[in-house]
Design a protein around this motif. Structure first.
Motif, PDB file in Angstrom:
ATOM      1  N   GLU A  16       0.804  -1.213   0.000  1.00 46.67           N
ATOM      2  CA  GLU A  16       0.000   0.000   0.000  1.00 46.67           C
ATOM      3  C   GLU A  16       0.846   1.276   0.000  1.00 46.67           C
ATOM      4  O   GLU A  16       0.434   2.316   0.490  1.00 46.67           O
ATOM      5  CB  GLU A  16      -1.021   0.001   1.141  1.00 46.67           C
ATOM      6  CG  GLU A  16      -2.069  -1.084   0.967  1.00 46.67           C
ATOM      7  CD  GLU A  16      -3.239  -0.938   1.906  1.00 46.67           C
ATOM      8  OE1 GLU A  16      -3.516   0.173   2.380  1.00 46.67           O
ATOM      9  OE2 GLU A  16      -3.879  -1.953   2.166  1.00 46.67           O
ATOM     10  N   ASN A  83      -2.747  -3.698  -2.078  1.00 42.11           N
ATOM     11  CA  ASN A  83      -2.925  -4.559  -0.905  1.00 42.11           C
ATOM     12  C   ASN A  83      -3.144  -6.012  -1.296  1.00 42.11           C
ATOM     13  O   ASN A  83      -3.124  -6.885  -0.457  1.00 42.11           O
ATOM     14  CB  ASN A  83      -4.044  -4.046  -0.004  1.00 42.11           C
ATOM     15  CG  ASN A  83      -5.390  -4.022  -0.685  1.00 42.11           C
ATOM     16  OD1 ASN A  83      -5.539  -4.437  -1.838  1.00 42.11           O
ATOM     17  ND2 ASN A  83      -6.382  -3.516   0.023  1.00 42.11           N
ATOM     18  N   GLU A 115       4.379  -5.702   5.355  1.00 43.49           N
ATOM     19  CA  GLU A 115       3.052  -5.072   5.484  1.00 43.49           C
ATOM     20  C   GLU A 115       3.194  -3.668   6.029  1.00 43.49           C
ATOM     21  O   GLU A 115       4.085  -3.320   6.690  1.00 43.49           O
ATOM     22  CB  GLU A 115       2.175  -5.881   6.434  1.00 43.49           C
ATOM     23  CG  GLU A 115       1.822  -7.219   5.832  1.00 43.49           C
ATOM     24  CD  GLU A 115       0.831  -7.974   6.687  1.00 43.49           C
ATOM     25  OE1 GLU A 115      -0.346  -7.584   6.656  1.00 43.49           O
ATOM     26  OE2 GLU A 115       1.234  -8.917   7.353  1.00 43.49           O
TER      27      GLU A 115
END
Length: 115
Positions: A16, A83, A115
């Motif tokens: 992201e 994502n 992440e």
């Protein structure tokens, strides 16, 4: 291609966020067309292999067009790490061939996406 320098950031890439790639080097002869062969591995699973038209790929990088003249080059390209990209270990090989099917550049990279 000679005097090749490649970097990407952030290092490690993060889901992201944009991942920016930069390539610098010297192309020894004009490239009028060619192919980009890719192999991408995720956590050592069998690779995703694709072949792309070099000039088509270039059109996405700073609106560069073929032919690419001999001389120094600096390409910068950012891509958003969606994502849907799984965190893990990635390795990839990108091979560029020119209009005579001669190898111009081979890039091998590996990274862990977090992440």
């Amino acid at each position: 291609m000679q005097n090749v320098k490649i970097k990407y950031y952030p290092n490690p890439p993060v889901v992201e966020q944009n991942i920016t790639f930069e390539l610098r080097g010297t192309i020894m002869e004009k490239v009028t067309s060619g192919r980009v062969y890719t192999s991408v591995y995720f956590n050592n699973f069998p690779p995703l292999k694709e072949t792309y038209d070099f000039c088509y790929i270039l059109s996405y990088i700073e609106d560069i067009q073929c032919p690419v003249p001999a001389g120094d080059v600096h390409y910068k390209y950012a891509v958003f790490a969606k994502n849907s990209i799984l965190p893990g270990n990635y390795s990839a090989t990108f091979t560029l061939t020119d209009q005579m099917n001669d190898e111009v550049l081979c890039i091998k990279l590996g990274c862990e996406i977090t992440e």
